[in-house]
Write an enzyme that holds these catalytic residues in place. Sequence first.
Site, mmCIF file in Angstrom:
data_model
loop_
_atom_site.group_PDB
_atom_site.id
_atom_site.type_symbol
_atom_site.label_atom_id
_atom_site.label_comp_id
_atom_site.label_asym_id
_atom_site.label_seq_id
_atom_site.Cartn_x
_atom_site.Cartn_y
_atom_site.Cartn_z
ATOM 1 N N TYR A 281 0.764 -1.235 -0.020
ATOM 2 C CA TYR A 281 -0.062 -0.035 0.151
ATOM 3 C C TYR A 281 0.733 1.033 0.173
ATOM 4 O O TYR A 281 2.296 1.213 0.297
ATOM 5 C CB TYR A 281 -1.171 0.093 1.114
ATOM 6 N N ARG B 26 8.320 4.267 -4.712
ATOM 7 C CA ARG B 26 7.861 3.461 -3.963
ATOM 8 C C ARG B 26 7.639 1.914 -3.497
ATOM 9 O O ARG B 26 7.574 1.245 -3.233
ATOM 10 C CB ARG B 26 8.153 4.176 -2.153
ATOM 11 N N ARG C 249 -7.614 -20.397 -1.170
ATOM 12 C CA ARG C 249 -7.050 -20.137 -0.725
ATOM 13 C C ARG C 249 -5.745 -21.113 -0.505
ATOM 14 O O ARG C 249 -5.959 -22.500 -0.425
ATOM 15 C CB ARG C 249 -7.224 -20.129 1.071
ATOM 16 N N HIS D 31 -1.100 -21.543 -0.126
ATOM 17 C CA HIS D 31 0.116 -20.391 0.201
ATOM 18 C C HIS D 31 1.093 -19.768 -0.659
ATOM 19 O O HIS D 31 1.059 -19.011 -0.695
ATOM 20 C CB HIS D 31 1.284 -21.550 1.501
ATOM 21 N N LYS E 272 6.579 -1.902 2.241
ATOM 22 C CA LYS E 272 5.928 -1.033 2.562
ATOM 23 C C LYS E 272 4.054 -1.941 2.266
ATOM 24 O O LYS E 272 3.119 -1.945 1.464
ATOM 25 C CB LYS E 272 5.506 0.374 2.068
ATOM 26 N N GLU F 87 12.142 2.538 14.522
ATOM 27 C CA GLU F 87 11.345 3.765 13.782
ATOM 28 C C GLU F 87 9.862 3.102 14.809
ATOM 29 O O GLU F 87 9.885 2.972 15.408
ATOM 30 C CB GLU F 87 11.207 3.575 12.491
ATOM 31 N N LEU G 186 10.449 1.460 7.490
ATOM 32 C CA LEU G 186 10.263 1.960 6.144
ATOM 33 C C LEU G 186 11.110 3.347 5.679
ATOM 34 O O LEU G 186 11.390 3.766 7.037
ATOM 35 C CB LEU G 186 9.137 1.919 5.759
HETATM 36 N N1 PMP Z 1 7.683 3.712 9.417
HETATM 37 C C1 PMP Z 1 6.182 3.596 8.956
HETATM 38 C C2 PMP Z 1 6.182 1.868 9.230
HETATM 39 C C3 PMP Z 1 5.272 3.920 8.130
HETATM 40 O O1 PMP Z 1 4.652 2.924 8.379
HETATM 41 C C4 PMP Z 1 5.739 5.242 7.562
HETATM 42 C C5 PMP Z 1 4.005 4.952 7.378
HETATM 43 N N2 PMP Z 1 3.707 4.903 5.993
HETATM 44 C C6 PMP Z 1 6.946 5.741 7.923
HETATM 45 C C7 PMP Z 1 7.363 4.981 8.674
HETATM 46 C C8 PMP Z 1 6.465 7.081 7.523
HETATM 47 O O2 PMP Z 1 6.711 7.238 6.048
HETATM 48 P P1 PMP Z 1 5.800 8.404 4.338
HETATM 49 O O3 PMP Z 1 7.068 9.248 5.609
HETATM 50 O O4 PMP Z 1 6.250 7.398 3.533
HETATM 51 O O5 PMP Z 1 4.684 8.537 5.467
#
Ligand code: PMP
Length: 286
Positions: A33, A52, A100, A102, A147, A180, A205
């Site tokens: 997403y 991305r 369904r 895997h 993501k 993060e 991310l």
């Molecule tokens: N880390 C994670 C785990 C996230 O889910 C997000 C937001 N989607 C971010 C960092 C920040 O990413 P962005 O600046 O692209 O929204």
Amino acid sequence: MTRVAYVNGRYLPHHAAAVHIEDRGYQFADGVYEVVAVQGGRLVDGDGHLDRLDRSLGELRIAPPMTRRSLEAVMNEVIRRNRIDRGSIYLQMTRAVAARDHPFPRRGETQVVMTAKRVPPPSPSVADDGVKVITIPDIRWERCDIKTVALLANVLAKQQAREAGAYEAFLVDADGAVTEGSSTNAWIITKDGTVVTRPASNAILDGITRRRVIQLARAAGFKVEERSFTVGELKAAREVFLTSTTSYVTPVSQVDDTVIGNGKPGSLSLDLRARYIAFMERHAAA
Ligand code: PMP
């Protein structure tokens, strides 16, 4: 006004928009997403988000369902039909609808869903007061650079933060370093004014806001270091903030029981926040 969602080629009323029960996103979290901010009816850092997205799809070997141009056209149509001036658009792509099992199904098309919403201007109290974060162990898998919609550990972390009266949970790896936030990137500003955030790797991310803030901070003459920092450094920092598409640059005034600085948002964080908001506004006017 009726909200409109896009579901595999159709624009539907939001309340009637649905996917099949054997969508692999629903059963296996087998999908990716993006959330893109909209300002002045336009995507903010659209290229960064769509690059991305391509990377996430490639890493999971999910076929892109349409060209970049078509995707942008659909996104713009979703923004238009929902009359979004300031807000965000959510875009999800899952591997397929299939019985369904895997392994990847032999047949089946990438499923695409989009929704958009209006978002009010950022609340001044965030900038006035800052937010509280807690620190908890990072229990996620080793591909946090993708993501994916597999966000269960992030959901649990955010819920734990909410139950502790905090805005966000910063996740901590086995070495005691901050990776993060559950949906944000984590930053500190050291006593000498250096802006520090963890380097992009499979442990985080690589936020599009993160990248933009690195660029804006460097352009403004800040020293920026991409390196890991420990929870000890976090709590001893001159300033702490977090970034994301929907939080922009948000100052952090408390980490667990430790008050950061004088308990008010730091001036450098507020400066970076103002620079990021100015960037968004310039972008809308451009
Ligand atoms: N880390 C994670 C785990 C996230 O889910 C997000 C937001 N989607 C971010 C960092 C920040 O990413 P962005 O600046 O692209 O929204």
